[in-house]
Design an enzyme around this catalytic site. Sequence first.
Site, mmCIF file in Angstrom:
data_model
loop_
_atom_site.group_PDB
_atom_site.id
_atom_site.type_symbol
_atom_site.label_atom_id
_atom_site.label_comp_id
_atom_site.label_asym_id
_atom_site.label_seq_id
_atom_site.Cartn_x
_atom_site.Cartn_y
_atom_site.Cartn_z
ATOM 1 N N PRO A 1 0.822 -1.216 0.000
ATOM 2 C CA PRO A 1 0.000 0.000 0.000
ATOM 3 C C PRO A 1 0.854 1.263 0.000
ATOM 4 O O PRO A 1 1.893 1.311 0.664
ATOM 5 C CB PRO A 1 -0.808 -0.118 1.292
ATOM 6 C CG PRO A 1 -0.137 -1.154 2.115
ATOM 7 C CD PRO A 1 0.585 -2.058 1.171
ATOM 8 N N GLU A 2 0.415 2.240 -0.752
ATOM 9 C CA GLU A 2 1.151 3.504 -0.870
ATOM 10 C C GLU A 2 0.256 4.637 -0.358
ATOM 11 O O GLU A 2 -0.765 4.369 0.280
ATOM 12 C CB GLU A 2 1.582 3.697 -2.335
ATOM 13 C CG GLU A 2 2.421 2.520 -2.845
ATOM 14 C CD GLU A 2 2.780 2.603 -4.329
ATOM 15 O OE1 GLU A 2 2.887 3.717 -4.867
ATOM 16 O OE2 GLU A 2 2.932 1.536 -4.948
ATOM 17 N N LYS B 1 3.520 6.475 4.065
ATOM 18 C CA LYS B 1 2.774 5.211 4.033
ATOM 19 C C LYS B 1 2.383 4.755 5.437
ATOM 20 O O LYS B 1 1.957 3.619 5.620
ATOM 21 C CB LYS B 1 3.631 4.121 3.368
ATOM 22 C CG LYS B 1 4.039 4.426 1.924
ATOM 23 C CD LYS B 1 4.924 3.298 1.393
ATOM 24 C CE LYS B 1 5.509 3.638 0.030
ATOM 25 N NZ LYS B 1 6.452 2.603 -0.417
ATOM 26 N N ARG C 1 13.396 -3.763 -8.189
ATOM 27 C CA ARG C 1 11.992 -3.351 -8.108
ATOM 28 C C ARG C 1 11.358 -3.477 -9.481
ATOM 29 O O ARG C 1 11.942 -3.061 -10.479
ATOM 30 C CB ARG C 1 11.866 -1.881 -7.660
ATOM 31 C CG ARG C 1 12.477 -1.579 -6.318
ATOM 32 C CD ARG C 1 11.708 -2.235 -5.197
ATOM 33 N NE ARG C 1 11.900 -1.503 -3.959
ATOM 34 C CZ ARG C 1 10.951 -0.791 -3.359
ATOM 35 N NH1 ARG C 1 9.748 -0.732 -3.871
ATOM 36 N NH2 ARG C 1 11.208 -0.167 -2.237
#
Length: 269
Positions: free
Chosen positions: A2-3, A58, A259
């Site tokens: 989640p961001e 976050k 990433r």
Amino acid sequence: MPELPEMENYKIHLNNKITGQTITAVDVNRIKSINVNPNLFKKTVSNQKVLNVSRRGKHLLFHLQNGQVLLLHLMLGGWMYFGQETDKPKRTIQVRLSFGHEHLYFIGLRLGYLHLHTPQDAEKKLSHLGPEPLDPSFSENEFMDRLKTKHGRLKTALIDQDFIAGIGNCYSAEICFHAKILPIKDIDELNNAAKSQLYQSMKTVLSEGIRLGGYMENPFFKEDKKTGGFHKHCQVYDREGQTCQRCGAVIVKEMISSRKTYYCLNCQK
Ligand SMILES: [Zn+2]
């Protein structure tokens, strides 16, 4: 993971559900998810009213009546559910905060945590974070100035929490797509027009993410139709091999600093 938009979405729902409510019971099934002795944790948190829930990057901060703060980071795989025992997701619960017959369930906390801090300690823990991208006081000039101090790949800078707080893999990809800039581009190669566009795209995409409820797939409560609404609006994130909705080319995935990075090679320059 989640961001900013996902955590903002949680924050909005949590303030609707639990602000002003008293925590009637605390269950800790995974001691590693908290930072103090479970008995002390339960004693300090139980019977406390939640004054409000705020967000920084976050992280979420649950401000308790006794002045203590619960600092939450969901990290990879963490999520929350609010509801009655009968509606509970069939998943292992690491921590449960009860509000009478309704409960806030913390699920998938492996690297994630719910730590108890004084407000001063919580502030210290978050002091390394860069500015909030949607804070009206975070100006384009400040963004430009901060970018001048960064080198290397654009994507790597965007997800650096000390550079700007709250952006991760999904929104860095979506912001770069919106700005028509390749995330693999070196920051030193970006001209001022591109940097200005990035700033605008960052505001636009993150606001849209919040408006649509973020991209997390699990609903937050039983009748929740909003959470996750951004997922089908993702243009490049998690869309490897699919068609770019802007130009028709194929979306590619590349690993940058281990990433996942998604982009369109055709319409992002
Ligand atoms: Zn394209």
